[in-house]
Design a protein around this motif. Structure first.
Motif, PDB file in Angstrom:
ATOM      1  N   SER A  20      34.070  23.931  42.665  1.00 16.20           N
ATOM      2  CA  SER A  20      35.121  23.711  43.076  1.00 16.20           C
ATOM      3  C   SER A  20      36.066  24.892  43.090  1.00 16.20           C
ATOM      4  CB  SER A  20      36.014  22.762  41.463  1.00 16.20           C
ATOM      5  OG  SER A  20      35.981  23.074  40.441  1.00 16.20           O
ATOM      6  N   GLU A  21      37.309  24.549  43.682  1.00 13.87           N
ATOM      7  CA  GLU A  21      37.711  25.590  44.352  1.00 13.87           C
ATOM      8  C   GLU A  21      38.419  26.327  42.698  1.00 13.87           C
ATOM      9  OE1 GLU A  21      40.519  24.802  46.989  1.00 13.87           O
ATOM     10  OE2 GLU A  21      39.248  24.032  48.284  1.00 13.87           O
ATOM     11  N   ALA A  22      38.095  27.765  42.660  1.00  8.13           N
ATOM     12  CA  ALA A  22      39.087  28.285  41.689  1.00  8.13           C
ATOM     13  C   ALA A  22      39.666  29.376  41.690  1.00  8.13           C
ATOM     14  CB  ALA A  22      38.381  28.465  40.417  1.00  8.13           C
ATOM     15  N   SER A  23      40.429  30.521  41.104  1.00  8.70           N
ATOM     16  CA  SER A  23      40.170  32.206  41.539  1.00  8.70           C
ATOM     17  C   SER A  23      40.338  33.005  40.438  1.00  8.70           C
ATOM     18  CB  SER A  23      41.968  31.781  41.628  1.00  8.70           C
ATOM     19  OG  SER A  23      42.803  33.171  42.514  1.00  8.70           O
ATOM     20  N   ILE A  24      38.949  33.295  40.592  1.00 10.27           N
ATOM     21  CA  ILE A  24      37.962  34.629  39.479  1.00 10.27           C
ATOM     22  C   ILE A  24      38.131  35.572  39.645  1.00 10.27           C
ATOM     23  CG2 ILE A  24      36.721  35.008  38.246  1.00 10.27           C
ATOM     24  CD1 ILE A  24      35.419  31.469  38.258  1.00 10.27           C
ATOM     25  N   ALA A  25      39.578  36.433  38.805  1.00  8.68           N
ATOM     26  CA  ALA A  25      39.761  38.159  39.713  1.00  8.68           C
ATOM     27  C   ALA A  25      38.588  38.943  39.419  1.00  8.68           C
ATOM     28  CB  ALA A  25      40.824  38.464  38.787  1.00  8.68           C
ATOM     29  N   VAL A  26      38.223  38.845  40.430  1.00 13.34           N
ATOM     30  CA  VAL A  26      36.582  40.614  40.549  1.00 13.34           C
ATOM     31  C   VAL A  26      36.897  41.740  38.523  1.00 13.34           C
ATOM     32  CG1 VAL A  26      35.731  42.360  41.183  1.00 13.34           C
ATOM     33  CG2 VAL A  26      35.891  40.134  42.918  1.00 13.34           C
ATOM     34  N   GLN A  27      36.848  41.539  38.054  1.00 12.39           N
ATOM     35  CA  GLN A  27      36.472  42.138  36.588  1.00 12.39           C
ATOM     36  C   GLN A  27      35.800  44.155  37.233  1.00 12.39           C
ATOM     37  OE1 GLN A  27      34.979  40.885  33.150  1.00 12.39           O
ATOM     38  NE2 GLN A  27      35.767  38.914  34.070  1.00 12.39           N
ATOM     39  N   PRO A  28      36.816  45.310  36.982  1.00 17.58           N
ATOM     40  CA  PRO A  28      36.414  46.283  37.300  1.00 17.58           C
ATOM     41  C   PRO A  28      35.648  47.388  36.347  1.00 17.58           C
ATOM     42  CG  PRO A  28      38.990  46.130  37.240  1.00 17.58           C
ATOM     43  CD  PRO A  28      38.236  44.518  36.523  1.00 17.58           C
ATOM     44  N   PRO A  29      34.876  47.910  36.583  1.00 13.78           N
ATOM     45  CA  PRO A  29      34.321  49.014  35.440  1.00 13.78           C
ATOM     46  C   PRO A  29      35.438  49.612  34.817  1.00 13.78           C
ATOM     47  CG  PRO A  29      33.858  50.063  37.470  1.00 13.78           C
ATOM     48  CD  PRO A  29      34.273  48.457  37.974  1.00 13.78           C
ATOM     49  N   PHE A  30      36.696  50.173  35.990  1.00 11.11           N
ATOM     50  CA  PHE A  30      37.764  51.237  35.740  1.00 11.11           C
ATOM     51  C   PHE A  30      38.990  50.501  36.092  1.00 11.11           C
ATOM     52  CE2 PHE A  30      34.033  52.793  38.571  1.00 11.11           C
ATOM     53  CZ  PHE A  30      33.105  53.388  37.979  1.00 11.11           C
ATOM     54  N   ARG A  31      39.897  50.849  35.479  1.00 18.89           N
ATOM     55  CA  ARG A  31      41.572  50.140  35.220  1.00 18.89           C
ATOM     56  C   ARG A  31      41.746  52.031  36.540  1.00 18.89           C
ATOM     57  NH1 ARG A  31      43.215  49.778  30.477  1.00 18.89           N
ATOM     58  NH2 ARG A  31      42.895  47.869  31.137  1.00 18.89           N
ATOM     59  N   LEU A  32      42.010  51.223  37.402  1.00 16.66           N
ATOM     60  CA  LEU A  32      42.584  52.811  38.494  1.00 16.66           C
ATOM     61  C   LEU A  32      44.402  52.282  38.078  1.00 16.66           C
ATOM     62  CD1 LEU A  32      40.579  51.673  41.845  1.00 16.66           C
ATOM     63  CD2 LEU A  32      40.288  53.314  39.519  1.00 16.66           C
ATOM     64  N   GLY A  33      44.778  53.953  38.121  1.00 16.58           N
ATOM     65  CA  GLY A  33      45.521  54.616  38.310  1.00 16.58           C
ATOM     66  C   GLY A  33      46.650  54.609  40.056  1.00 16.58           C
ATOM     67  N   VAL A  34      45.789  54.364  40.485  1.00 20.73           N
ATOM     68  CA  VAL A  34      46.422  54.641  41.936  1.00 20.73           C
ATOM     69  C   VAL A  34      44.914  54.140  43.092  1.00 20.73           C
ATOM     70  CG1 VAL A  34      47.890  56.642  42.393  1.00 20.73           C
ATOM     71  CG2 VAL A  34      45.312  57.051  42.662  1.00 20.73           C
ATOM     72  N   SER A  35      44.889  53.455  44.026  1.00 16.34           N
ATOM     73  CA  SER A  35      44.023  53.558  45.201  1.00 16.34           C
ATOM     74  C   SER A  35      43.943  53.849  46.230  1.00 16.34           C
ATOM     75  CB  SER A  35      44.110  51.650  44.565  1.00 16.34           C
ATOM     76  OG  SER A  35      44.613  51.076  45.152  1.00 16.34           O
ATOM     77  N   PRO A  36      43.362  53.698  47.098  1.00 20.27           N
ATOM     78  CA  PRO A  36      43.016  54.038  48.531  1.00 20.27           C
ATOM     79  C   PRO A  36      43.934  52.472  48.923  1.00 20.27           C
ATOM     80  CG  PRO A  36      40.589  54.589  47.697  1.00 20.27           C
ATOM     81  CD  PRO A  36      41.439  53.085  46.479  1.00 20.27           C
ATOM     82  N   ALA A  37      44.517  52.593  50.195  1.00 18.10           N
ATOM     83  CA  ALA A  37      45.575  51.761  50.496  1.00 18.10           C
ATOM     84  C   ALA A  37      44.969  51.778  51.764  1.00 18.10           C
ATOM     85  CB  ALA A  37      46.994  52.245  50.934  1.00 18.10           C
ATOM     86  N   GLY A  38      45.387  50.232  52.167  1.00 14.71           N
ATOM     87  CA  GLY A  38      44.615  49.811  54.042  1.00 14.71           C
ATOM     88  C   GLY A  38      43.192  50.018  53.727  1.00 14.71           C
ATOM     89  N   LEU A  39      42.392  50.045  52.877  1.00 16.22           N
ATOM     90  CA  LEU A  39      41.037  50.381  53.054  1.00 16.22           C
ATOM     91  C   LEU A  39      40.830  48.697  52.007  1.00 16.22           C
ATOM     92  CD1 LEU A  39      39.945  53.307  51.587  1.00 16.22           C
ATOM     93  CD2 LEU A  39      40.141  52.818  54.412  1.00 16.22           C
TER      94      LEU A  39
END
Length: 354
Positions: free
Chosen positions: A242-261
């Motif tokens: 069934s439809e759901a929305s399960i967030a992908v779990q990252p290995p790191f917490r990022l203060g910033v990330s690449p924009a537009g990628l």
């Protein structure tokens, strides 16, 4: 004739007998003249050689150079003064550069933070996790599903707590038809009202069953488990999605990330962002780090550049790990932004070095 006259007459008669004939006398004069002329020419040449050596000019140049014959110039048309328009359009010649007082100095290398020409990476605050769009019915013997990503595919892992009677299930959502690297047996099955394929791979300790189908244009789903379930049960599990929305779990917490990628890979050890190139963050088992030139959050680090791109390697010694951040594939980033990206990385408990 007295005695004196007699002696004079005898002497003149003897001299006349020894004198050359008219022809012999002329030949002697000519021969003598030629000898004297050759001596004068040799003397003149030797004098020229001595003078040339004194001034350092090659001897051969003096002896072989001859003045060119004077040729009267050809008649030329009278000069026509330039028109005012032409005179006005002529650009003045730039002044000659002053001579250098020494050898040219080498060009200065570009600043370390100056990246090669390419698509520049900019950074944005935080990071938004992709979501896995399906789930299975909750059950007491099944853990909370965990979502990851690999190569752009979204993956949901549904782990069982009762391996004696149940099996783990992995559901993958992709934009293309799945491909497989091992041989298997395939049979057609109807699934969710669509044509599907059940693929069986005979391996130990259990056969692997994969059911895949096209859910909608641009979306393929595959469900993988083992022969703990029968083929009919595998089809039933697929029908239970069934439809759901399960967030992908990252290995790191990022203060910033690449924009537009686009985020394309998120696992327990990797986060990869893709555009014209890649920005990759990979947690590896600890490696020997050399050439350290930075400090990131108290950890020794090395920032380097080569033809492939930029790299920041951080020695996370209290995790017995090495964090490697690379910017490649035509993407560029300044040293300041690369250090800012590395400074904002925080390892989470689910992190697992590869």
């Amino acid at each position: 004739m007295d005695e004196l006259d007699r002696l004079l007459a005898e002497t003149m008669h003897d001299a006349a007998g020894r004198a050359p004939s008219d022809d012999g006398l002329l030949r002697g004069v000519h021969t003598r003249s030629r000898v004297l002329r050759r001596r004068r020419m040799i003397t003149t040449s030797v004098s020229a050689v001595v003078a040339v050596v004194a001034v350092g000019v090659p001897v051969a140049a003096v002896l072989t150079t001859r003045p060119e014959p004077v040729v009267p110039p050809a008649a030329t048309a009278p000069a026509v003064p330039p028109s005012p328009t032409a005179a006005a359009s002529a650009s003045p010649s730039p002044p000659a550069a002053p001579p250098s007082s020494g050898p040219p100095s080498p060009s200065a290398p570009p600043p370390e933070s100056e990246a090669p020409a390419g698509t520049a990476v900019t950074l944005a605050e935080g990071w938004t996790a992709p979501v896995f769009p399906y789930t299975l019915p909750p059950a007491d013997d099944r853990r909370t599903p965990v979502a990851t990503m690999s190569g752009g595919d979204l993956i949901g892992f549904f782990e069982t707590t009762d391996p004696a009677h149940e099996a783990d299930i992995t559901v993958t959502v992709s934009g293309v038809r799945p491909s497989f690297g091992t041989p298997g047996t395939e049979t057609a099955r109807q699934v969710r009202g669509r044509a599907g394929t059940l693929r069986t791979v005979d391996v130990q300790p259990a056969r692997q069953l994969t059911l895949y189908w096209q859910e909608s244009p641009g979306r393929w789903i595959s469900l993988t488990t083992d022969d703990t379930y029968t083929p009919d049960q595998v089809v039933e599990w697929a029908g239970a999605l069934s439809e759901a929305s399960i967030a992908v779990q990252p290995p790191f917490r990022l203060g910033v990330s690449p924009a537009g990628l686009t985020t394309t890979t998120v696992t327990k050890s990797r986060m990869i962002f893709t555009g014209p190139g890649d920005v990759s963050l990979i947690l590896r088992k600890r490696q020997q780090l050399t050439g350290t030139n930075q400090t990131i959050n108290g950890y020794a680090a090395a920032l380097t550049r080569d033809d492939a791109g930029a790299r920041l390697t951080i020695d996370v010694d209290d995790w017995d790990a090495t964090l490697e951040i690379t910017v490649t594939g035509g993407l560029t980033i300044t040293d300041a932004d690369l250090l800012r990206l590395g400074t904002g990385v925080q390892l989470l408990t689910r992190s697992n070095p590869e």
